[in-house]
Design a protein around this motif. Structure first.
Motif, mmCIF file in Angstrom:
data_model
loop_
_atom_site.group_PDB
_atom_site.id
_atom_site.type_symbol
_atom_site.label_atom_id
_atom_site.label_comp_id
_atom_site.label_asym_id
_atom_site.label_seq_id
_atom_site.Cartn_x
_atom_site.Cartn_y
_atom_site.Cartn_z
ATOM 1 N N THR A 31 100.302 53.177 122.183
ATOM 2 C CA THR A 31 100.945 52.348 121.165
ATOM 3 C C THR A 31 101.391 51.015 121.755
ATOM 4 O O THR A 31 101.260 49.962 121.121
ATOM 5 C CB THR A 31 102.159 53.086 120.571
ATOM 6 N N GLY A 32 101.889 51.055 122.984
ATOM 7 C CA GLY A 32 102.269 49.823 123.668
ATOM 8 C C GLY A 32 101.089 48.883 123.848
ATOM 9 O O GLY A 32 101.224 47.659 123.741
ATOM 10 N N ALA A 33 99.909 49.455 124.121
ATOM 11 C CA ALA A 33 98.696 48.639 124.251
ATOM 12 C C ALA A 33 98.374 47.932 122.938
ATOM 13 O O ALA A 33 97.983 46.757 122.928
ATOM 14 C CB ALA A 33 97.523 49.514 124.690
ATOM 15 N N LEU A 34 98.551 48.640 121.826
ATOM 16 C CA LEU A 34 98.310 48.038 120.515
ATOM 17 C C LEU A 34 99.261 46.870 120.269
ATOM 18 O O LEU A 34 98.846 45.791 119.818
ATOM 19 C CB LEU A 34 98.476 49.089 119.419
ATOM 20 N N PHE A 35 100.540 47.069 120.573
ATOM 21 C CA PHE A 35 101.522 46.009 120.373
ATOM 22 C C PHE A 35 101.199 44.789 121.243
ATOM 23 O O PHE A 35 101.353 43.638 120.810
ATOM 24 C CB PHE A 35 102.930 46.512 120.683
ATOM 25 N N SER A 36 100.750 45.048 122.471
ATOM 26 C CA SER A 36 100.429 43.946 123.382
ATOM 27 C C SER A 36 99.270 43.110 122.839
ATOM 28 O O SER A 36 99.295 41.871 122.922
ATOM 29 C CB SER A 36 100.081 44.485 124.772
ATOM 30 N N MET A 37 98.266 43.765 122.268
ATOM 31 C CA MET A 37 97.134 43.017 121.720
ATOM 32 C C MET A 37 97.542 42.237 120.471
ATOM 33 O O MET A 37 97.063 41.116 120.238
ATOM 34 C CB MET A 37 95.975 43.954 121.406
ATOM 35 N N LEU A 38 98.427 42.800 119.667
ATOM 36 C CA LEU A 38 98.933 42.055 118.510
ATOM 37 C C LEU A 38 99.683 40.810 118.959
ATOM 38 O O LEU A 38 99.563 39.740 118.345
ATOM 39 C CB LEU A 38 99.834 42.957 117.660
ATOM 40 N N THR A 39 100.444 40.961 120.039
ATOM 41 C CA THR A 39 101.163 39.805 120.579
ATOM 42 C C THR A 39 100.195 38.759 121.114
ATOM 43 O O THR A 39 100.403 37.550 120.950
ATOM 44 C CB THR A 39 102.132 40.254 121.692
ATOM 45 N N TYR A 40 99.112 39.212 121.754
ATOM 46 C CA TYR A 40 98.093 38.272 122.244
ATOM 47 C C TYR A 40 97.483 37.480 121.094
ATOM 48 O O TYR A 40 97.281 36.258 121.204
ATOM 49 C CB TYR A 40 97.001 39.024 122.998
ATOM 50 N N LEU A 41 97.188 38.152 119.995
ATOM 51 C CA LEU A 41 96.607 37.465 118.847
ATOM 52 C C LEU A 41 97.568 36.420 118.276
ATOM 53 O O LEU A 41 97.139 35.426 117.682
ATOM 54 C CB LEU A 41 96.224 38.481 117.770
ATOM 55 N N GLN A 42 98.863 36.650 118.454
ATOM 56 C CA GLN A 42 99.853 35.701 117.952
ATOM 57 C C GLN A 42 100.097 34.539 118.915
ATOM 58 O O GLN A 42 100.354 33.415 118.486
ATOM 59 C CB GLN A 42 101.184 36.414 117.702
ATOM 60 N N THR A 43 100.027 34.817 120.212
ATOM 61 C CA THR A 43 100.459 33.833 121.202
ATOM 62 C C THR A 43 99.334 33.218 122.040
ATOM 63 O O THR A 43 99.547 32.179 122.681
ATOM 64 C CB THR A 43 101.466 34.470 122.169
ATOM 65 N N ASP A 45 98.441 34.255 124.782
ATOM 66 C CA ASP A 45 98.838 34.430 126.185
ATOM 67 C C ASP A 45 98.038 35.595 126.761
ATOM 68 O O ASP A 45 98.253 36.756 126.404
ATOM 69 C CB ASP A 45 100.334 34.712 126.274
ATOM 70 N N VAL A 46 97.099 35.297 127.659
ATOM 71 C CA VAL A 46 96.173 36.303 128.162
ATOM 72 C C VAL A 46 96.884 37.415 128.928
ATOM 73 O O VAL A 46 96.321 38.516 129.120
ATOM 74 C CB VAL A 46 95.089 35.635 129.038
ATOM 75 N N ARG A 47 98.109 37.161 129.351
ATOM 76 C CA ARG A 47 98.845 38.203 130.076
ATOM 77 C C ARG A 47 99.012 39.460 129.226
ATOM 78 O O ARG A 47 99.079 40.568 129.752
ATOM 79 C CB ARG A 47 100.209 37.674 130.508
ATOM 80 N N HIS A 48 99.067 39.278 127.920
ATOM 81 C CA HIS A 48 99.225 40.435 127.047
ATOM 82 C C HIS A 48 97.953 41.291 127.006
ATOM 83 O O HIS A 48 98.036 42.491 126.756
ATOM 84 C CB HIS A 48 99.616 39.982 125.645
#
Length: 208
Positions: A31-43, A45-48
């Motif tokens: 689930t954390g991986a899913l949230f990180s990719m959603l954050t990447y799509l918003q920002t 920021d490749v770190r996500h």
């Protein structure tokens, strides 16, 4: 006349074995991986993307540990097996597909392939659950896998992690893109198609 005693609060959680908590950690990482990719799509920021890929790897660690702990403590349950399958769907089915989508596989054909991949993973786990007793041949441990195990999708995640480190995301995705009947296909997504097909195949893989 017997009176039915109400269950104690959190009675389900009280019934969890130690291995079940590691299984839940697997699901949390997915689930954390899913949230990180959603954050990447918003920002952007490749770190996500790196974090998302790392979370899938962590999920694999917990997936391995829950099986070892269950065998060590000799405590297996039907509920534990179901928990394991549900966690694996999130961490090794949905999460890799969303990582692929976030990395640039967003065309119509890409989405069809990614949905096919997830459907294959779900089917693979369902088949394992209903055939586990048969595959164990009367023992306590399954002797071989029928079809590749769903955690092998970590190879796809590793591939996308390397692509991210090289800046090969979105428009720069490896192998580019092709237009078919007006819709986009990124050839890289075909690795997901192969992985899904292998999961629902009948090939036998010895379980170590």
């Amino acid at each position: 006349m017997k009176t039915h005693k109400p269950n104690k609060p959190f009675s389900m959680i009280r019934e969890f074995h130690l291995a079940d908590w590691f299984t839940l950690a697997n699901a949390v990482c997915g689930t954390g991986a899913l949230f990180s990719m959603l954050t990447y799509l918003q920002t952007d920021d490749v770190r996500h993307v790196y974090i998302a890929c790392g979370m899938v790897f962590a999920a694999l660690v917990f997936d391995v540990l829950d099986g070892r702990i269950a065998r060590w403590r000799q405590k297996n349950s039907v509920m534990g097996r179901e928990l394991d399958s549900l966690a694996d769907v999130i961490s090794f089915g949905v999460a890799p597909a969303v990582i692929g989508y976030g990395c640039g596989m967003q065309g119509l054909y890409d989405r069809v392939v990614l949905m096919f991949f997830v459907a294959c993973g779900v089917s693979r786990l369902a088949r394992y659950n209903v055939t586990a007793d048969e595959l164990s041949e009367g023992g306590s441990k399954v002797k071989y896998f029928e079809g590749t195990p769903i955690p092998t999708s970590l190879l796809l995640v590793m591939m996308l992690f390397v692509a991210a480190t090289q800046g090969a995301l979105r428009e720069s995705l490896w192998f580019g893109q092709v237009e078919v009947a007006g819709f986009t296909l990124h050839p890289l997504v075909l690795f997901f198609a192969v992985s899904g097909s292998l999961m629902v195949s009948r090939i036998r893989i010895p379980k170590l």
